[in-house]
Design a protein around this motif. Structure first.
Motif, short mmCIF file in Angstrom:
data_model
loop_
_atom_site.label_atom_id
_atom_site.label_comp_id
_atom_site.label_asym_id
_atom_site.label_seq_id
_atom_site.Cartn_x
_atom_site.Cartn_y
_atom_site.Cartn_z
N ARG A 319 0.82 -1.21 0.00
CA ARG A 319 0.00 0.00 0.00
C ARG A 319 0.86 1.27 0.00
NH1 ARG A 319 -2.74 0.40 4.96
NH2 ARG A 319 -3.97 2.07 4.00
N VAL A 320 2.13 1.12 -0.26
CA VAL A 320 3.04 2.27 -0.18
C VAL A 320 2.76 3.24 -1.32
CG1 VAL A 320 5.46 3.00 -0.31
CG2 VAL A 320 4.84 0.92 0.94
N ARG A 321 2.52 4.49 -0.97
CA ARG A 321 2.27 5.53 -1.98
C ARG A 321 3.39 6.55 -2.04
NH1 ARG A 321 0.12 8.03 2.45
NH2 ARG A 321 0.56 10.28 2.49
N LEU A 322 4.22 6.62 -0.97
CA LEU A 322 5.24 7.67 -0.86
C LEU A 322 6.54 7.08 -0.36
CD1 LEU A 322 6.23 10.68 -0.60
CD2 LEU A 322 5.14 10.70 1.66
N ALA A 323 7.64 7.41 -1.04
CA ALA A 323 8.99 7.06 -0.58
C ALA A 323 9.74 8.36 -0.30
CB ALA A 323 9.72 6.24 -1.64
N VAL A 324 10.19 8.53 0.92
CA VAL A 324 10.83 9.76 1.36
C VAL A 324 12.30 9.51 1.67
CG1 VAL A 324 10.86 11.59 3.10
CG2 VAL A 324 8.69 10.64 2.33
N GLY A 325 13.17 10.38 1.16
CA GLY A 325 14.58 10.22 1.49
C GLY A 325 15.46 11.14 0.68
N ASN A 326 16.74 10.85 0.69
CA ASN A 326 17.67 11.63 -0.13
C ASN A 326 18.75 10.72 -0.69
OD1 ASN A 326 19.17 11.18 2.18
ND2 ASN A 326 19.32 13.31 2.76
N GLY A 327 19.35 11.22 -1.77
CA GLY A 327 20.41 10.46 -2.43
C GLY A 327 19.92 9.52 -3.51
N LEU A 328 18.68 9.68 -3.98
CA LEU A 328 18.18 8.82 -5.06
C LEU A 328 18.74 9.30 -6.39
CD1 LEU A 328 16.38 6.56 -6.07
CD2 LEU A 328 14.45 8.13 -6.05
N ARG A 329 19.47 8.44 -7.03
CA ARG A 329 20.08 8.79 -8.32
C ARG A 329 19.00 8.98 -9.39
NH1 ARG A 329 25.57 7.65 -8.15
NH2 ARG A 329 26.25 6.13 -6.58
N PRO A 330 19.15 10.00 -10.25
CA PRO A 330 18.17 10.19 -11.34
C PRO A 330 18.04 8.96 -12.23
CG PRO A 330 19.54 12.14 -11.10
CD PRO A 330 20.13 11.09 -10.19
N SER A 331 19.12 8.20 -12.39
CA SER A 331 19.08 7.02 -13.25
C SER A 331 18.23 5.90 -12.65
CB SER A 331 20.50 6.50 -13.49
OG SER A 331 21.15 6.19 -12.26
N VAL A 332 17.93 5.98 -11.36
CA VAL A 332 17.16 4.95 -10.67
C VAL A 332 15.71 5.39 -10.44
CG1 VAL A 332 16.98 3.69 -8.46
CG2 VAL A 332 19.21 4.00 -9.56
N TRP A 333 15.50 6.69 -10.41
CA TRP A 333 14.25 7.32 -9.97
C TRP A 333 13.01 6.70 -10.65
CZ3 TRP A 333 14.48 12.48 -7.42
CH2 TRP A 333 13.23 13.02 -7.15
N GLU A 334 12.89 6.86 -11.96
CA GLU A 334 11.70 6.43 -12.68
C GLU A 334 11.57 4.91 -12.71
OE1 GLU A 334 10.42 9.60 -15.94
OE2 GLU A 334 12.52 9.00 -16.22
N ALA A 335 12.71 4.21 -12.77
CA ALA A 335 12.67 2.74 -12.76
C ALA A 335 12.09 2.23 -11.45
CB ALA A 335 14.07 2.18 -12.97
N PHE A 336 12.43 2.90 -10.36
CA PHE A 336 11.92 2.51 -9.04
C PHE A 336 10.40 2.72 -8.97
CE2 PHE A 336 10.71 3.54 -4.68
CZ PHE A 336 11.28 2.48 -3.97
#
Length: 608
Positions: A319-336
C-alpha cells in the motif's frame, strides 16, 4: 499581489507555472513557520509536544518493532520514557549532561533519548558499528558522562567488545550501563510514572536535544548539535503525510533520517512508525505488506539495492504511496516508481546540522528540492560560485559572494539568523569544526552563512539538482568530472552494482585520472565488454583510467560509499589483493597493473 509577482518574472519563463510553484512552496513554508511560531510562543519542546500527542492518541500504536512484532502505544512509550527520566535522575545526571546511547535500532532507543530529554539530559546517538578509536572519539567529542549500551552488541564478540568498553572507560573515566534485552524496559516501569512538567518549562525549542554524528566518509565523525526545533520543523507538511500513515523506517536510529525524519513524525504528528533493526532488500516489501505501511524511507543506495533484487509478487502488493529520502540517483528514480508502483518520491536535500534544507514537493524527477525565484529572500538560500580547484568562494569587487545563474553549478549556502528556527546554525560540539562551516560577508557586509559543502545546480524554474560533494569533482583533460554522475552511469551499466569513483594523482600528469572501484562478488567482471559500454555511455574525459575490481565496496551504516581508503591506496597493486587495471587507450583495452607497470607510472615512463 499576484500581478506584482507576475510582472517581476523573466519574460522567457512560463509565468503562470513558475507562480504556481512559488505559491505551493510558500504555502508549505508558511505552515512550517506557523507551527514553529506556535511552539516557540508556548515554550514547547519535543517532550511537551509528545505529551500533547499522547493525549490525542493514547491507545494508538506509536512504535512497532519489526524484529519481534512488539507494539508500543503512545501511552506505553510515554510511561517508559518517564521511567527512564526518573532513572536518569537517580543516576545523578542533571540538565546539560550528555549520555551516549550505543545500541541497535529498536523502540527502546527512542524511549531512552526521549526520557533523557524530559530531564534536560542530552543523548549522543553513536553508530553501533564503531569500535575502539572511532568509538572513543565519538564519546570524547560529546563529553559523555555515561555510555548506555545494548547487550546485543556483545553477542558473537564478547571478549573484544568487553575489552573495548573497559579501555574506553579507563581513558575517559565514565560510567558504562548495560541494557540487557529488547524487553529490558520492564525494569523501569515499576518506577513512579510522574509527568515531569517542571522540566518542560526549563527548556525551549532552541535548546539542545541530542547529538547526531556525521557519517565520517572523509574523516572522523563530527558531533552535530540537534535542537528541539529541528525535529519539530521537518517532513510532515512537505510531502503531504497524513495522520493515518504508517511509516516503514529501516534506517539506523543513530542517523538523522531514521530518527528525525522517521521517528520525529511519530512523536510530533502521531504517525505509527515501524522500526526495522536493519535494512533487508529481500524482506523490504514483505515487511511493508505485513504492517500495512503507506510511507517508506530510503537513503543513499537503498532504492538501487531494491531494484537489483529478483522480481517477486510482493513488490506490487503493498500500500506504499510515498517514498521519502535523499540520495536517489536520477538514473534509478523512474525505474523505481514504475517497477514498484510507488506514486510519489519525496526527495529532499538536508544534513543534520544544515539551515538550507529543501524538498521536492511535487515529484519533479531528479530534483532534490525547490526554492522560489520570485521570492528568493523568503527562504534565503543560494548557490554561490566557487573556484573549481580550491572550492573557495568567488567574490566580487565589494568582497561579497557571487550568485550562480540558472544552469551554473554552485555551492549551496544558507544565510544564518539565530533568531529564526529555520535559519539558525547550531554547529557541532567542536567549535573549530563549527567555524569551518561559516562564511562571512556573503550576501551583504557583516552577515554570515552556513556552507553546506555540496555543489548543486538550479534550473530556470527553481528546481535544484544535486551535483557533487565538494572535493568529489575532479579535473581531467581540461574538463570537470562529476563522480556522482559517473557512478550513476557505471552502476546502471553494471545492473545496479556498487561503484565508487574518485580521482587519483599520477606523477607528471596534470589533473587527476579517474578511477572506479567496482564491486564484483561473482568474479565474472569482463573488462572488454565493460569498455565497449563505457565508450558509448561516457565522453572520453569521464571514462575511468583505472579500475579496481573488489568483492565489495566500503559503505557507511547509511549506505554512503566510503572512498577515503580507496583514494589513499590509489592504483598501487602492492596495497591490495584486488585486481587493478589501467586503460591503454592506444591498444583500446584495459590492462592489468603489475608492480612493474606501477613503477613505470610513478617514474613517468608511460604516458596517459
Amino acid at each position: 499581489i499576484l500581478p506584482i509577482f507576475i510582472s517581476a518574472l523573466p519574460g522567457c519563463l512560463n509565468n503562470q507555472f513558475l507562480l504556481l510553484l512559488s505559491i505551493s512552496g510558500l504555502y508549505v513554508l508558511l505552515r512550517v513557520k506557523l507551527a514553529l511560531w506556535h511552539h516557540i510562543r508556548n515554550r514547547n519542546t519535543i517532550p511537551s509536544i509528545f505529551a500533547q500527542t499522547v493525549v490525542r492518541h493514547p491507545d494508538k500504536p506509536a512504535l512497532v518493532y519489526e524484529a519481534t512484532g512488539e507494539t508500543w502505544t503512545f501511552s506505553q512509550l510515554d510511561q517508559i520514557s518517564n521511567a527512564v527520566a526518573h532513572w536518569a535522575l537517580s543516576q545523578g545526571w542533571t540538565a546539560g549532561d550528555v549520555v551516549a546511547l550505543f545500541m541497535e535500532s529498536r523502540p527502546l532507543q527512542v524511549a531512552l533519548w526521549l526520557g533523557l530529554a524530559k530531564v534536560g539530559v542530552d543523548a549522543a546517538l553513536i553508530n553501533f558499528n564503531l569500535r575502539r578509536d572511532s568509538l572513543l572519539h565519538c564519546m570524547g567529542v560529546s563529553a559523555s558522562r555515561a555510555l548506555v549500551f545494548g547487550a546485543e552488541l556483545v553477542d558473537g564478540e564478547p571478549t573484544t567488545f568487553s575489552l573495548t568498553l573497559t579501555w574506553i572507560m579507563q581513558l575517559i573515566n565514565c560510567t558504562c550501563l548495560p541494557v540487557s534485552s529488547p524487553m529490558s524496559h520492564h525494569c523501569f516501569i515499576f518506577t513512579l510514572h510522574l509527568h515531569l512538567f517542571i522540566f518542560f518549562f526549563l527548556l525551549s525549542v532552541t535548546d539542545r536535544l541530542f547529538y547526531i554524528y556525521t557519517s565520517g566518509t572523509t574523516g572522523l565523525p563530527k558531533a552535530a548539535i540537534v535542537v528541539h526545533s529541528r525535529i519539530a520543523a521537518f517532513g510532515y507538511h512537505s510531502f503531504r503525510m497524513r495522520p493515518d500513515d504508517i511509516i516503514y523506517d529501516c534506517l539506523p536510529l543513530y542517523h538523522s533520517a531514521g530518527n528525525i525524519m522517521g521517528v520525529g513524525q511519530c512523536l510530533i504528528h502521531g504517525i505509527t512508525v515501524v522500526v526495522k533493526k536493519k535494512f533487508s532488500a529481500s524482506r523490504f516489501w514483505e515487511d511493508c505488506i505485513k504492517h500495512n505501511c503507506t510511507v517508506v524511507q530510503y537513503i543513499g543506495e537503498i532504492c538501487r539495492y531494491l531494484l537489483s533484487q529478483p522480481v517477486r509478487p510482493s513488490e506490487r502488493q503493498h500500500r506504499v504511496r510515498l517514498a521519502v529520502g535523499n540520495g536517489l540517483r536520477p538514473s534509478v528514480w523512474e525505474a523505481f516508481m514504475e517497477r514498484f508502483g510507488v506514486k510519489q518520491i519525496g526527495e529532499f536535500y538536508g544534513a543534520t546540522e544544515c539551515n538550507c534544507s529543501i524538498a521536492n514537493m511535487d515529484g519533479k524527477v531528479g530534483a532534490c528540492g525547490f526554492n522560489s525565484r520570485i521570492l528568493p529572500n523568503v527562504y534565503p538560500i543560494r548557490l554561490l560560485k566557487v573556484n573549481e580547484e580550491t572550492m573557495e568562494l568567488v567574490r566580487d569587487k565589494q568582497g561579497l559572494c557571487v550568485t550562480c545563474r540558472p544552469g551554473e553549478p554552485g555551492l549551496l549556502v544558507g544565510r544564518i539568523n539565530q533568531e529564526d528556527p529555520l535559519r539558525r546554525f547550531d554547529g557541532y560540539a567542536s567549535q573549530d569544526a563549527t567555524r569551518k562551516k561559516i562564511a562571512y560577508n556573503v550576501f551583504k557586509k557583516n552577515d554570515s552563512a552556513y556552507l553546506s559543502g555540496d555543489v548543486l545546480v538550479m534550473d530556470e524554474l527553481g528546481y535544484m539538482y544535486f551535483r557533487d560533494r565538494s572535493g568529489d569533482t575532479f579535473r581531467w583533460k581540461g574538463e570537470n568530472v562529476s563522480t556522482t554522475e559517473v557512478e550513476g552511469t557505471l552502476s546502471s551499466l553494471l545492473g545496479q552494482t556498487d561503484v565508487a569513483v574518485f580521482g587519483v594523482n599520477v606523477p607528471g600528469v596534470e589533473g587527476k585520472a579517474g578511477m572506479a572501484a567496482i564491486a564484483d562478488s561473482t568474479g565474472n567482471f569482463n573488462c572488454n565488454s565493460f569498455l565497449k559500454e563505457v565508450q558509448q555511455a561516457l565522453p572520453p574525459y569521464a571514462r575511468p583510467v583505472f579500475l579496481r575490481i573488489s568483492p565489495c565496496v566500503d559503505t557507511t551504516g547509511t549506505f554512503k560509499i566510503q572512498k577515503t581508503r580507496l583514494q589513499r591506496e590509489g592504483y598501487d597493486p602492492r596495497l591490495t589483493t584486488d585486481q587493478i587495471y589501467f586503460l591503454n587507450s592506444r591498444a583500446g583495452r584495459y590492462e592489468l597493473v603489475t608492480e612493474e607497470l606501477y613503477n613505470a607510472f610513478e617514474e613517468g615512463r608511460i604516458s596517459l
